[in-house]
Write a protein that holds these residues in place. Structure first.
Motif, PDB file in Angstrom:
ATOM      1  N   VAL A   1       0.818  -1.214   0.000  1.00  0.00           N
ATOM      2  CA  VAL A   1       0.000   0.000   0.000  1.00  0.00           C
ATOM      3  C   VAL A   1       0.852   1.264   0.000  1.00  0.00           C
ATOM      4  CG1 VAL A   1      -1.769   1.302   1.249  1.00  0.00           C
ATOM      5  CG2 VAL A   1      -1.904  -1.191   1.165  1.00  0.00           C
ATOM      6  N   HIS A   2       1.661   1.429   1.043  1.00  0.00           N
ATOM      7  CA  HIS A   2       2.331   2.707   1.249  1.00  0.00           C
ATOM      8  C   HIS A   2       3.458   2.981   0.263  1.00  0.00           C
ATOM      9  CE1 HIS A   2      -0.151   3.347   4.694  1.00  0.00           C
ATOM     10  NE2 HIS A   2       0.204   2.183   5.185  1.00  0.00           N
ATOM     11  N   ALA A   3       4.295   2.006  -0.025  1.00  0.00           N
ATOM     12  CA  ALA A   3       5.398   2.225  -0.978  1.00  0.00           C
ATOM     13  C   ALA A   3       4.872   2.583  -2.372  1.00  0.00           C
ATOM     14  CB  ALA A   3       6.314   1.014  -1.023  1.00  0.00           C
ATOM     15  N   PRO A   4       3.899   1.842  -2.920  1.00  0.00           N
ATOM     16  CA  PRO A   4       3.379   2.247  -4.238  1.00  0.00           C
ATOM     17  C   PRO A   4       2.741   3.637  -4.233  1.00  0.00           C
ATOM     18  CG  PRO A   4       2.749  -0.017  -3.775  1.00  0.00           C
ATOM     19  CD  PRO A   4       3.355   0.534  -2.523  1.00  0.00           C
ATOM     20  N   MET A   5       2.057   3.990  -3.131  1.00  0.00           N
ATOM     21  CA  MET A   5       1.452   5.320  -3.050  1.00  0.00           C
ATOM     22  C   MET A   5       2.530   6.401  -2.990  1.00  0.00           C
ATOM     23  SD  MET A   5      -1.744   4.508  -0.485  1.00  0.00           S
ATOM     24  CE  MET A   5      -2.205   6.206  -0.252  1.00  0.00           C
ATOM     25  N   LEU A   6       3.627   6.139  -2.281  1.00  0.00           N
ATOM     26  CA  LEU A   6       4.723   7.099  -2.228  1.00  0.00           C
ATOM     27  C   LEU A   6       5.392   7.271  -3.581  1.00  0.00           C
ATOM     28  CD1 LEU A   6       6.451   6.316   1.185  1.00  0.00           C
ATOM     29  CD2 LEU A   6       5.419   8.475   0.487  1.00  0.00           C
ATOM     30  N   LEU A   7       5.540   6.171  -4.302  1.00  0.00           N
ATOM     31  CA  LEU A   7       6.140   6.263  -5.642  1.00  0.00           C
ATOM     32  C   LEU A   7       5.236   7.038  -6.601  1.00  0.00           C
ATOM     33  CD1 LEU A   7       7.609   2.665  -5.992  1.00  0.00           C
ATOM     34  CD2 LEU A   7       8.872   4.800  -5.651  1.00  0.00           C
ATOM     35  N   ALA A   8       3.933   6.866  -6.453  1.00  0.00           N
ATOM     36  CA  ALA A   8       2.984   7.548  -7.332  1.00  0.00           C
ATOM     37  C   ALA A   8       2.846   9.030  -7.007  1.00  0.00           C
ATOM     38  CB  ALA A   8       1.617   6.865  -7.251  1.00  0.00           C
ATOM     39  N   ASN A   9       2.985   9.394  -5.732  1.00  0.00           N
ATOM     40  CA  ASN A   9       2.778  10.786  -5.332  1.00  0.00           C
ATOM     41  C   ASN A   9       3.720  11.138  -4.180  1.00  0.00           C
ATOM     42  OD1 ASN A   9       1.816  13.344  -4.902  1.00  0.00           O
ATOM     43  ND2 ASN A   9      -0.220  12.709  -4.245  1.00  0.00           N
ATOM     44  N   PRO A  10       5.013  11.320  -4.463  1.00  0.00           N
ATOM     45  CA  PRO A  10       5.983  11.542  -3.388  1.00  0.00           C
ATOM     46  C   PRO A  10       5.838  12.881  -2.665  1.00  0.00           C
ATOM     47  CG  PRO A  10       7.046  11.689  -5.525  1.00  0.00           C
ATOM     48  CD  PRO A  10       5.637  11.234  -5.774  1.00  0.00           C
ATOM     49  N   SER A  11       5.043  13.785  -3.166  1.00  0.00           N
ATOM     50  CA  SER A  11       4.894  15.089  -2.510  1.00  0.00           C
ATOM     51  C   SER A  11       3.710  15.138  -1.541  1.00  0.00           C
ATOM     52  CB  SER A  11       4.744  16.195  -3.559  1.00  0.00           C
ATOM     53  OG  SER A  11       3.552  16.008  -4.297  1.00  0.00           O
ATOM     54  N   SER A  12       2.984  14.038  -1.402  1.00  0.00           N
ATOM     55  CA  SER A  12       1.820  14.014  -0.518  1.00  0.00           C
ATOM     56  C   SER A  12       2.238  13.849   0.947  1.00  0.00           C
ATOM     57  CB  SER A  12       0.875  12.888  -0.912  1.00  0.00           C
ATOM     58  OG  SER A  12      -0.137  12.725   0.060  1.00  0.00           O
ATOM     59  N   HIS A  13       1.947  14.847   1.744  1.00  0.00           N
ATOM     60  CA  HIS A  13       2.265  14.763   3.172  1.00  0.00           C
ATOM     61  C   HIS A  13       1.422  13.695   3.856  1.00  0.00           C
ATOM     62  CE1 HIS A  13       4.900  18.211   3.104  1.00  0.00           C
ATOM     63  NE2 HIS A  13       3.991  18.861   2.385  1.00  0.00           N
ATOM     64  N   TRP A  14       0.187  13.488   3.409  1.00  0.00           N
ATOM     65  CA  TRP A  14      -0.676  12.461   3.989  1.00  0.00           C
ATOM     66  C   TRP A  14      -0.055  11.079   3.819  1.00  0.00           C
ATOM     67  CZ3 TRP A  14      -3.314   8.240   1.911  1.00  0.00           C
ATOM     68  CH2 TRP A  14      -4.180   7.603   2.793  1.00  0.00           C
ATOM     69  N   ILE A  15       0.445  10.791   2.614  1.00  0.00           N
ATOM     70  CA  ILE A  15       1.039   9.475   2.361  1.00  0.00           C
ATOM     71  C   ILE A  15       2.297   9.283   3.211  1.00  0.00           C
ATOM     72  CG2 ILE A  15       2.099   7.993   0.611  1.00  0.00           C
ATOM     73  CD1 ILE A  15       0.242   9.392  -1.451  1.00  0.00           C
ATOM     74  N   TRP A  16       3.113  10.312   3.330  1.00  0.00           N
ATOM     75  CA  TRP A  16       4.314  10.220   4.162  1.00  0.00           C
ATOM     76  C   TRP A  16       3.951   9.977   5.621  1.00  0.00           C
ATOM     77  CZ3 TRP A  16       9.081   9.254   2.819  1.00  0.00           C
ATOM     78  CH2 TRP A  16       9.510   9.552   1.528  1.00  0.00           C
ATOM     79  N   SER A  17       2.928  10.674   6.105  1.00  0.00           N
ATOM     80  CA  SER A  17       2.542  10.484   7.507  1.00  0.00           C
ATOM     81  C   SER A  17       1.943   9.099   7.735  1.00  0.00           C
ATOM     82  CB  SER A  17       1.579  11.578   7.968  1.00  0.00           C
ATOM     83  OG  SER A  17       0.348  11.478   7.308  1.00  0.00           O
ATOM     84  N   GLU A  18       1.161   8.603   6.782  1.00  0.00           N
ATOM     85  CA  GLU A  18       0.617   7.244   6.900  1.00  0.00           C
ATOM     86  C   GLU A  18       1.735   6.207   6.911  1.00  0.00           C
ATOM     87  OE1 GLU A  18      -2.663   5.895   7.136  1.00  0.00           O
ATOM     88  OE2 GLU A  18      -2.983   7.949   7.803  1.00  0.00           O
ATOM     89  N   ASN A  19       2.746   6.419   6.062  1.00  0.00           N
ATOM     90  CA  ASN A  19       3.868   5.487   6.025  1.00  0.00           C
ATOM     91  C   ASN A  19       4.658   5.545   7.330  1.00  0.00           C
ATOM     92  OD1 ASN A  19       5.405   3.510   4.575  1.00  0.00           O
ATOM     93  ND2 ASN A  19       7.016   5.033   4.362  1.00  0.00           N
ATOM     94  N   ALA A  20       4.875   6.744   7.866  1.00  0.00           N
ATOM     95  CA  ALA A  20       5.593   6.878   9.135  1.00  0.00           C
ATOM     96  C   ALA A  20       4.830   6.195  10.264  1.00  0.00           C
ATOM     97  CB  ALA A  20       5.813   8.356   9.455  1.00  0.00           C
ATOM     98  N   LEU A  21       3.518   6.375  10.295  1.00  0.00           N
ATOM     99  CA  LEU A  21       2.697   5.716  11.307  1.00  0.00           C
ATOM    100  C   LEU A  21       2.782   4.197  11.168  1.00  0.00           C
ATOM    101  CD1 LEU A  21       0.575   5.772  13.567  1.00  0.00           C
ATOM    102  CD2 LEU A  21      -1.157   5.974  11.789  1.00  0.00           C
ATOM    103  N   ASN A  22       2.719   3.713   9.944  1.00  0.00           N
ATOM    104  CA  ASN A  22       2.800   2.269   9.717  1.00  0.00           C
ATOM    105  C   ASN A  22       4.157   1.719  10.140  1.00  0.00           C
ATOM    106  OD1 ASN A  22       1.376  -0.106   8.553  1.00  0.00           O
ATOM    107  ND2 ASN A  22       3.210  -0.150   7.266  1.00  0.00           N
ATOM    108  N   LEU A  23       5.236   2.445   9.854  1.00  0.00           N
ATOM    109  CA  LEU A  23       6.559   1.998  10.289  1.00  0.00           C
ATOM    110  C   LEU A  23       6.659   1.977  11.818  1.00  0.00           C
ATOM    111  CD1 LEU A  23       8.796   3.782   7.640  1.00  0.00           C
ATOM    112  CD2 LEU A  23       8.250   1.339   7.783  1.00  0.00           C
ATOM    113  N   ALA A  24       6.025   2.940  12.486  1.00  0.00           N
ATOM    114  CA  ALA A  24       5.993   2.941  13.956  1.00  0.00           C
ATOM    115  C   ALA A  24       5.215   1.728  14.476  1.00  0.00           C
ATOM    116  CB  ALA A  24       5.370   4.236  14.465  1.00  0.00           C
ATOM    117  N   LEU A  25       4.122   1.375  13.806  1.00  0.00           N
ATOM    118  CA  LEU A  25       3.349   0.195  14.200  1.00  0.00           C
ATOM    119  C   LEU A  25       4.154  -1.088  14.012  1.00  0.00           C
ATOM    120  CD1 LEU A  25      -0.155   1.150  12.760  1.00  0.00           C
ATOM    121  CD2 LEU A  25       0.480   0.965  15.179  1.00  0.00           C
ATOM    122  N   ILE A  26       4.927  -1.155  12.935  1.00  0.00           N
ATOM    123  CA  ILE A  26       5.800  -2.313  12.715  1.00  0.00           C
ATOM    124  C   ILE A  26       6.771  -2.438  13.887  1.00  0.00           C
ATOM    125  CG2 ILE A  26       7.674  -3.255  11.302  1.00  0.00           C
ATOM    126  CD1 ILE A  26       6.258  -1.981   8.856  1.00  0.00           C
ATOM    127  N   GLY A  27       7.399  -1.332  14.248  1.00  0.00           N
ATOM    128  CA  GLY A  27       8.348  -1.351  15.361  1.00  0.00           C
ATOM    129  C   GLY A  27       7.705  -1.744  16.677  1.00  0.00           C
TER     130      GLY A  27
END
Length: 106
Positions: A61-87
């Motif tokens: 989900v998150h990596a493809p969305m980041l590749l498609a729209n790297p300037s989206s702050h929402w996508i970056w924050s969702e990815n950061a939250l997901n990485l925190a959940l992984i940890g």
């Protein structure tokens, strides 16, 4: 209006059987993992599977969305939250391993 209106569109369309199925499946996975961790029944396995589920969210989900729209702050924050959940899930799984090794948990 379905409860999966927010979650299902995030699931890749090519992933069988359907986006809605995976929306419900991940919800059930969260509930099952929470119950297992709270009750101590297969808690370490649940935490490991939860970590794997969150990691799959990053890959599917998150990596493809980041590749498609790297300037989206929402996508970056969702990815950061997901990485925190992984940890966090990984830390829980590791802490349960330590308890199991010392005989405090079965």
């Amino acid at each position: 209006m379905s409860d999966t209106n927010f979650t299902a569109p995030l699931v890749p369309k090519w992933l069988p059987p359907s986006q809605e199925f995976w929306g419900y499946a991940t919800g059930l996975g969260h509930i099952a993992a929470g119950l297992a961790i709270l009750t101590g029944v297969r808690a370490r396995l649940a935490a490991i599977l939860l970590t794997a589920m969150y990691a799959s969210f990053t890959l599917l989900v998150h990596a493809p969305m980041l590749l498609a729209n790297p300037s989206s702050h929402w996508i970056w924050s969702e990815n950061a939250l997901n990485l925190a959940l992984i940890g966090a899930a990984w830390v829980v799984a590791d802490s349960l391993r330590s308890r199991t090794a010392t005989g405090l948990r079965r």
